[in-house]
Design a protein around this motif. Structure first.
Motif, PDB file in Angstrom:
ATOM      1  N   MET A 183      -3.848   4.544 -12.216  1.00  0.00           N
ATOM      2  CA  MET A 183      -4.454   4.320 -10.903  1.00  0.00           C
ATOM      3  C   MET A 183      -5.208   5.552 -10.403  1.00  0.00           C
ATOM      4  O   MET A 183      -6.285   5.441  -9.837  1.00  0.00           O
ATOM      5  CB  MET A 183      -3.375   3.938  -9.881  1.00  0.00           C
ATOM      6  CG  MET A 183      -2.620   2.669 -10.220  1.00  0.00           C
ATOM      7  SD  MET A 183      -3.706   1.237 -10.485  1.00  0.00           S
ATOM      8  CE  MET A 183      -4.502   1.110  -8.894  1.00  0.00           C
ATOM      9  N   SER A 238     -11.120   6.588  -6.753  1.00  0.00           N
ATOM     10  CA  SER A 238      -9.987   6.026  -6.017  1.00  0.00           C
ATOM     11  C   SER A 238      -9.584   6.837  -4.805  1.00  0.00           C
ATOM     12  O   SER A 238      -8.637   6.501  -4.131  1.00  0.00           O
ATOM     13  CB  SER A 238      -8.773   5.907  -6.956  1.00  0.00           C
ATOM     14  OG  SER A 238      -9.071   5.056  -8.022  1.00  0.00           O
ATOM     15  N   TRP A 294       0.651   2.652 -11.869  1.00  0.00           N
ATOM     16  CA  TRP A 294       1.442   1.597 -11.217  1.00  0.00           C
ATOM     17  C   TRP A 294       1.674   0.500 -12.248  1.00  0.00           C
ATOM     18  O   TRP A 294       0.731  -0.040 -12.814  1.00  0.00           O
ATOM     19  CB  TRP A 294       0.700   1.035 -10.000  1.00  0.00           C
ATOM     20  CG  TRP A 294       1.286  -0.240  -9.473  1.00  0.00           C
ATOM     21  CD1 TRP A 294       2.437  -0.392  -8.787  1.00  0.00           C
ATOM     22  CD2 TRP A 294       0.729  -1.558  -9.622  1.00  0.00           C
ATOM     23  NE1 TRP A 294       2.651  -1.711  -8.485  1.00  0.00           N
ATOM     24  CE2 TRP A 294       1.611  -2.460  -8.974  1.00  0.00           C
ATOM     25  CE3 TRP A 294      -0.415  -2.068 -10.223  1.00  0.00           C
ATOM     26  CZ2 TRP A 294       1.377  -3.842  -8.934  1.00  0.00           C
ATOM     27  CZ3 TRP A 294      -0.664  -3.437 -10.181  1.00  0.00           C
ATOM     28  CH2 TRP A 294       0.235  -4.305  -9.537  1.00  0.00           C
ATOM     29  N   TYR A 351       0.863  -1.185   0.000  1.00  0.00           N
ATOM     30  CA  TYR A 351       0.000   0.000   0.000  1.00  0.00           C
ATOM     31  C   TYR A 351       0.899   1.235   0.000  1.00  0.00           C
ATOM     32  O   TYR A 351       1.874   1.298   0.746  1.00  0.00           O
ATOM     33  CB  TYR A 351      -0.927   0.003   1.217  1.00  0.00           C
ATOM     34  CG  TYR A 351      -1.996  -1.056   1.118  1.00  0.00           C
ATOM     35  CD1 TYR A 351      -3.208  -0.781   0.490  1.00  0.00           C
ATOM     36  CD2 TYR A 351      -1.785  -2.330   1.630  1.00  0.00           C
ATOM     37  CE1 TYR A 351      -4.189  -1.751   0.380  1.00  0.00           C
ATOM     38  CE2 TYR A 351      -2.753  -3.307   1.521  1.00  0.00           C
ATOM     39  CZ  TYR A 351      -3.955  -3.013   0.899  1.00  0.00           C
ATOM     40  OH  TYR A 351      -4.920  -3.989   0.784  1.00  0.00           O
ATOM     41  N   PHE A 406      -1.220  -3.373  -4.208  1.00  0.00           N
ATOM     42  CA  PHE A 406      -0.368  -3.631  -5.352  1.00  0.00           C
ATOM     43  C   PHE A 406       0.325  -4.969  -5.090  1.00  0.00           C
ATOM     44  O   PHE A 406       1.071  -5.106  -4.111  1.00  0.00           O
ATOM     45  CB  PHE A 406       0.686  -2.532  -5.514  1.00  0.00           C
ATOM     46  CG  PHE A 406       0.116  -1.171  -5.849  1.00  0.00           C
ATOM     47  CD1 PHE A 406      -1.054  -1.048  -6.575  1.00  0.00           C
ATOM     48  CD2 PHE A 406       0.772  -0.018  -5.439  1.00  0.00           C
ATOM     49  CE1 PHE A 406      -1.569   0.200  -6.888  1.00  0.00           C
ATOM     50  CE2 PHE A 406       0.264   1.238  -5.743  1.00  0.00           C
ATOM     51  CZ  PHE A 406      -0.911   1.348  -6.477  1.00  0.00           C
ATOM     52  N   HIS A 432     -14.769   0.255  -8.061  1.00  0.00           N
ATOM     53  CA  HIS A 432     -13.870   0.745  -9.121  1.00  0.00           C
ATOM     54  C   HIS A 432     -14.625   1.437 -10.243  1.00  0.00           C
ATOM     55  O   HIS A 432     -14.222   1.356 -11.409  1.00  0.00           O
ATOM     56  CB  HIS A 432     -13.026  -0.400  -9.690  1.00  0.00           C
ATOM     57  CG  HIS A 432     -12.254  -1.135  -8.660  1.00  0.00           C
ATOM     58  ND1 HIS A 432     -11.265  -0.549  -7.906  1.00  0.00           N
ATOM     59  CD2 HIS A 432     -12.338  -2.427  -8.210  1.00  0.00           C
ATOM     60  CE1 HIS A 432     -10.768  -1.432  -7.066  1.00  0.00           C
ATOM     61  NE2 HIS A 432     -11.404  -2.571  -7.217  1.00  0.00           N
ATOM     62  N   ASN A 441      -3.787   3.751  -2.589  1.00  0.00           N
ATOM     63  CA  ASN A 441      -4.512   2.698  -3.293  1.00  0.00           C
ATOM     64  C   ASN A 441      -5.396   1.939  -2.305  1.00  0.00           C
ATOM     65  O   ASN A 441      -4.944   1.507  -1.250  1.00  0.00           O
ATOM     66  CB  ASN A 441      -3.543   1.726  -3.980  1.00  0.00           C
ATOM     67  CG  ASN A 441      -2.452   1.209  -3.069  1.00  0.00           C
ATOM     68  OD1 ASN A 441      -1.793   1.980  -2.372  1.00  0.00           O
ATOM     69  ND2 ASN A 441      -2.254  -0.107  -3.057  1.00  0.00           N
TER      70      ASN A 441
END
Length: 919
Positions: free
Chosen positions: A333, A897, A328, A305, A353, A835, A349
């Protein structure tokens, strides 16, 4: 006045004295160090800090003038270990920049697990903390052998501590939510050298920061924390950083540094980076180049993160724009972003990841004239919490036993964890999904005195108990017979009076229990001392007890029958119907395999998974003797489930009403409840379409209760925890213990006001956050009370938030969402885990339904049938949107996001931006 250098050198010289001289000057050192702090330290110390100089002499407390932080010796936090000083080769003055707490340490040559117990002020389960541990070997033992050992936070591995050389200072940080009101930091010896620790620090965090999709199922271990664009900083700004983070200055030859001397507003930013960090930034030499950071992890499955800090530090001209995107590993992102002048914002995020190679690229948009910037960045690795703490009732029991008998100091940390490092004398049973249970306690020859503590009786899974060869007195306790799984009991070699409970003797004669007691404790008859004659008195005792038990049971059932009849006559209760669905307690034990698999808990007691003879899986709800939900509510639920039948209500299989043992048996729902499924701890993610289907299922169940039952039924406890999900994700309403017929059979309690709505006056029941405020204030219940609760559930489905949102202070979800609706900020409202994959119109319509369902006045709320119709229209809109998407249409959606606080701090500069979503 002393000079700063003199005081510094003098205080460090004292720190490096041997323990005896340190102790003798103890009265002087705190005085001088406090004086130094008063003269040179700026800013107030933060409340809630725990700062421990491990290995310093007892009661040796001081203020580090460099940081202004007050350090204490560790005697109040741990009972084991040996204090040591590092070798003079690595100490002051040979190492003039050595931090004060690193000059000494506490070593643990004895025991496999040694733990510090921290009790933060105001700490409670769920509190968020940053914890930092520091280690400097410095050849303290004269062996010049670098050790390696494990560091645990509570029961889960935090870090493997290893060193490059004797002067290497290892510092590791972790951010984690507390599993109880105390925190345990444990050092575990794995045979590669003696564990030790130099300093231990705890800092309370705002619970709204550093959140992840894992929630309480993972911790964050610091990988890097970089102050971008600055190379001369000290790295620690205790007077300005409320979390006391350590920032590593970082720059690149291909970057330019920009800065400001003006104050930067971070009021809207809970991360609150210190001014020295946020006032500097870096940007690439070439404006068209990206600003990049990359790193490599050890494993392909590593999860990271990233928290990026942005603040515009240059006053831009009218013809200048700074706008950029963030990717990323080549995937967009975030963005476009336009940092606000002298206002801080933090971007992170929401999903991890994952991978071995990671590259963050920040690059300007086509319409920007200036290169991108970055002020600071934090990178954390997610550490999955794979082990669970000991079952709470077991842990409480052995902690009480420790206090009662002053058991040796090795009982520290969690009783069963980490796995294979349980407390000496304890054995635990470990499960993949359930907390460890204590199954064996061996305290033979421990010098125990006094009576046998009742806490032993709370170890309900115990199979073996050995208290032999101690100085225990008092009677052999009756509660031992309640330990259903006990297979070995040794009380020999004590001075106990009285006799072993008859039930234990019977189990011993049947070969179910290995019973070892002194002769005088075997039974009340003198002939018992002759082992050949023991059967006669035992059988006589059993028969007497059996006759007495039968008589008591008959008397008890007679009284219950009379009470039930009395209840029926006055309308306060009814006997359970339909004996063909009744199970005995023995059958319940068989179905649940002696209550092996716990799948839930509530005010009523515990829910267990079970299997019927035909292999059907069931859920068995057991009424606990200490339940806050009484037998009346239990009977209410059984009675109601007997007469309601609907695909969106849990199916009722049967009940047990066997003496004091009461249970409900209903269909097993493989995917648990909606609350757990929506939580960030869950690894599952619900699409918007699935959320609508769940809402429709639940609405159909409530609509049936309100309009399909005669008389109508009000649930009174509609919430996400009471909406269960089947294997196919069908939603069903559960838990009818608080439900009521409406109108009541007793018409004298029913009013028909001028608005046409009938209601019944009743005691207020329900769950905080879901409770209809009108019902709460007036005690007048009607079907619209369920509509309000359902509206809150619908808001949870839309936003992913809880009914009560706990950040800086508790806030109801309606209070949280209302200002965002007024601003039209759909990107901050909708659950970030979607998302952006939803039809915006469908979500807005669902929001309208939710807000209309939660109006303060019930007369303005729609009936459940109308709510159901509206939700079906929402689903039609979403399905149409999905069909268009699969047919190749492109559309624009809001980038979702940001956290809500972060979005609000940025959206004041730019309008909400829509971009084609990359699929």
């Amino acid at each position: 006045m002393f000079s700063k250098t003199y005081l510094h050198n003098f205080s460090i010289s004292l720190i490096h004295l041997d323990r005896e001289r340190k102790m003798s000057l103890g009265f002087l050192v705190p005085l001088l160090l406090s004086l130094a702090a008063l003269v040179f330290v700026h800013g107030q110390l933060q409340t809630g800090y725990i700062s421990i100089d491990c290995g310093s002499p007892e009661n040796f407390n001081y203020i580090d003038y460099d940081t202004g932080i007050s350090y204490a010796s560790d005697g109040a936090y741990i009972d084991t270990g040996i204090n040591k000083n590092i070798s003079s080769k690595y100490a002051y003055p040979n190492n003039p920049n050595l931090a004060l707490p690193l000059s000494d340490l506490r070593s643990f040559p004895y025991g496999n697990k040694n733990c510090y117990t921290l009790a933060p002020t105001g700490g409670r389960k769920g509190s968020l903390y940053l914890i930092r541990a520091s280690f400097l070997y410095g050849n303290y033992d004269g062996e010049d052998k670098l050790p390696e050992f494990d560091l645990y936070l509570d029961v889960n591995l935090w870090s493997v501590v290893k060193f490059r050389n004797a002067s290497n200072v290892v510092t590791t940080e972790i951010i984690s939510a507390a599993v109880s009101d105390t925190v345990s930091v444990c050092l575990v010896n794995k045979g590669l050298g003696t564990p030790f620790i130099s300093a231990l620090e705890l800092r309370p965090l705002n619970s709204s920061v550093y959140s992840t999709e894992f929630g309480s199922t993972a911790s964050l271990v610091l990988f890097k924390r970089l102050d971008i664009g600055y190379v001369n900083g000290t790295g620690r700004y205790s007077s300005d950083d409320i979390y006391d983070r350590i920032w590593s200055p970082y720059n690149s030859a291909s970057w330019d540094m920009v800065s400001t001397s003006s104050a930067i507003n971070s009021n809207e930013n809970g991360y609150k980076a210190p001014l020295q960090v946020i006032c500097t930034a870096a940007m690439p030499h070439n404006a068209s180049d990206p600003l990049e950071l990359s790193w490599t992890s050890d494993e392909d499955t590593s999860k990271f993160y990233v928290y990026m800090y942005f603040a515009e530090v240059q006053q831009l001209e009218k013809n200048q724009t700074r706008k950029f995107n963030i990717s990323w590993n080549g995937s967009l992102m975030f963005g476009p972003l336009a940092p606000r002048y002298l206002y801080a914002a933090t971007i992170s995020n929401s999903e991890a990841f994952i991978g071995k190679e990671h590259r963050i690229s920040i690059y300007r948009t086509r319409d920007a004239t200036l290169p991108p910037i970055l002020n600071a960045i934090e990178i954390y690795m997610a550490k999955q919490l794979e082990e669970l703490p000991t079952f709470s009732e077991d842990a409480d029991a052995v902690l009480d036993i420790k206090r009662t008998y002053q058991v040796n100091k090795s009982w520290v940390g969690d009783p069963c964890g980490p796995k294979n490092y349980s407390w000496e004398g304890l054995k635990c049973n470990y499960s993949v999904s359930l907390p460890p249970r204590i199954i064996s306690v061996n305290l033979t020859s421990r010098g125990l005195s006094g009576m046998i503590s009742a806490s032993f009786g709370n170890l309900s899974s115990m199979e073996s108990l050995d208290l032999s060869k101690n100085h225990l007195t008092g009677p052999v306790p009756e509660f031992l017979k309640e330990l259903k799984f006990l297979k070995f009991l040794n009380l020999e070699g004590n001075r106990l009076s009285g006799y072993v409970p008859t039930e234990l003797v019977v189990r011993a004669r049947a070969g179910l229990l290995n019973l070892r007691v002194d002769e005088q404790n075997r039974c009340g008859s003198g002939s018992c001392k002759n082992k050949k004659k023991i059967v006669v008195p035992v059988v006589a005792s059993v028969l007497s007890a059996l006759v007495l038990s039968v008589a008591l049971i008959m008397l008890y059932r007679l009284r219950r029958k009379r009470k039930s009849e009395a209840d029926s006559s006055n309308g306060e209760g009814r006997p359970l119907p339909s004996k063909k669905r009744k199970f005995t307690y023995a059958e319940v034990l068989n179905i649940t395999k002696n209550f092996q698999d716990v799948i839930g808990k509530g005010g009523f007691g515990t829910v267990y998974r079970g299997d019927m003879k035909d292999g059907t899986q069931v859920a068995v709800k057991i009424l606990s003797p200490s339940s806050t939900q009484g037998s009346k509510e239990f009977k209410t639920e059984a009675e109601l489930l007997m007469r309601v039948h609907h695909g969106n209500l849990v199916s009722f299989i049967g009940y047990c009403d066997d003496g004091s043992n009461m249970a409900l048996i209903y269909e097993y729902m493989a995917n648990g409840n909606l609350k757990d499924y929506l939580s960030y701890r869950s690894s599952n993610s619900l699409s918007w379409e699935m959320r609508l289907r769940i809402a429709i299922d639940a609405a159909q169940g409530l609509e049936y209760l309100h309009h399909g039952c005669k008389p109508p039924i009000i649930h009174r406890d509609v919430k996400t925890a009471n909406i269960l999900l089947s294997e196919n994700m069908d939603a069903k309403i559960a838990d009818f213990g608080l439900s009521r017929d409406f109108p009541s059979d007793d018409q004298s309690h029913v009013d028909f006001p001028s608005d046409g709505q009938s209601h019944v006056e009743t005691t207020v029941m329900g769950t905080r956050g879901y409770l209809d405020p009108e019902y709460y204030s007036s005690r007048r219940l009607n079907e619209k009370s369920d509509v309000y609760s359902f509206g809150v559930v619908l808001l949870e489905l839309i936003t992913g938030q809880h009914a009560i949102i706990r950040k800086d202070e508790s806030m109801h979800i309606i209070q949280w969402v209302s200002p965002l609706i007024e601003r039209g900020d759909i990107g901050s409202i909708v659950d970030q885990r979607l998302h952006g994959e939803f039809d915006v119109n469908s979500v807005w319509k669902a929001l309208d339904v939710a807000m209309a369902s939660t109006t303060p006045s019930s007369v303005h709320r729609a009936a459940m049938s109308s709510v159901l119709t509206e939700l079906k229209q929402c689903l039609d809109m979403e399905l149409s949107h999905n069909r268009e998407r699969t047919q190749g249409f492109s559309e624009e959606i809001y980038v979702g996001s940001y956290n809500s606080t972060e979005m609000s701090s940025i959206s004041t500069v730019t309008e909400p931006i829509t971009i084609p979503f990359a699929r």
